[in-house]
Design a protein around this motif. Sequence first.
Motif, PDB file in Angstrom:
ATOM      1  N   ARG A  68      -3.385  43.176   7.585  1.00 20.86           N
ATOM      2  CA  ARG A  68      -4.605  42.672   8.212  1.00 20.86           C
ATOM      3  C   ARG A  68      -5.229  43.730   9.123  1.00 20.86           C
ATOM      4  O   ARG A  68      -6.433  43.951   9.107  1.00 20.86           O
ATOM      5  CB  ARG A  68      -4.288  41.411   9.011  1.00 20.86           C
ATOM      6  N   ARG A  78      -7.913  41.377  -1.028  1.00 21.23           N
ATOM      7  CA  ARG A  78      -7.252  40.109  -0.714  1.00 21.23           C
ATOM      8  C   ARG A  78      -5.836  40.173  -1.275  1.00 21.23           C
ATOM      9  O   ARG A  78      -5.635  40.415  -2.455  1.00 21.23           O
ATOM     10  CB  ARG A  78      -7.992  38.937  -1.335  1.00 21.23           C
ATOM     11  N   GLU A 137      -5.997  31.251  -5.006  1.00 20.22           N
ATOM     12  CA  GLU A 137      -6.418  32.220  -3.995  1.00 20.22           C
ATOM     13  C   GLU A 137      -7.117  33.455  -4.565  1.00 20.22           C
ATOM     14  O   GLU A 137      -7.757  34.189  -3.819  1.00 20.22           O
ATOM     15  CB  GLU A 137      -5.224  32.655  -3.152  1.00 20.22           C
ATOM     16  N   ARG A 153     -15.573  41.627  -3.736  1.00 23.39           N
ATOM     17  CA  ARG A 153     -15.302  41.439  -2.309  1.00 23.39           C
ATOM     18  C   ARG A 153     -15.388  42.781  -1.597  1.00 23.39           C
ATOM     19  O   ARG A 153     -15.108  43.815  -2.172  1.00 23.39           O
ATOM     20  CB  ARG A 153     -13.899  40.880  -2.109  1.00 23.39           C
ATOM     21  N   GLU A 193      -7.561  41.350   3.689  1.00 23.22           N
ATOM     22  CA  GLU A 193      -7.532  39.901   3.875  1.00 23.22           C
ATOM     23  C   GLU A 193      -6.186  39.402   3.359  1.00 23.22           C
ATOM     24  O   GLU A 193      -5.826  39.654   2.216  1.00 23.22           O
ATOM     25  CB  GLU A 193      -8.662  39.246   3.096  1.00 23.22           C
ATOM     26  N   PRO A 223      -6.073  36.592  -5.633  1.00 26.85           N
ATOM     27  CA  PRO A 223      -5.777  37.825  -4.895  1.00 26.85           C
ATOM     28  C   PRO A 223      -5.962  39.078  -5.755  1.00 26.85           C
ATOM     29  O   PRO A 223      -5.952  39.015  -6.990  1.00 26.85           O
ATOM     30  CB  PRO A 223      -4.301  37.652  -4.535  1.00 26.85           C
TER      31      PRO A 223
END
Length: 107
Positions: free
Chosen positions: A28, A7, A53, A3, A33, A55
Amino acid sequence: MRRDRLRVLLVEFTRPDPAAVALGRLLRDDGVEVVHAGPVVTVEQIVRTAEQEDPDAVGVLGAAPPEDLEDALGGVPVFTAETASEVVKRLAGGRSHTGEAPSDRVR
């Protein structure tokens, strides 16, 4: 898959914590994210949410995270509001506001 942005999963463990929203906004605005899962009651719920998710780190607010949570998450770093900036800087390599992920205030 790599990514461009970190995250982070934020959970409120055992009780709601108003600081979760504020911390989520700060992260943020720093180009992270944020997935805010809200209040959860068990470690199992945190683990299942993290599996969904995917993360880079998990922030736990409301109550101290269980000591074995990081092991249950397969080594995903766990942080509290007090340690958030150190963990995010370590994961991001000290970067802030990249061209690919500007602050939401700039968008």
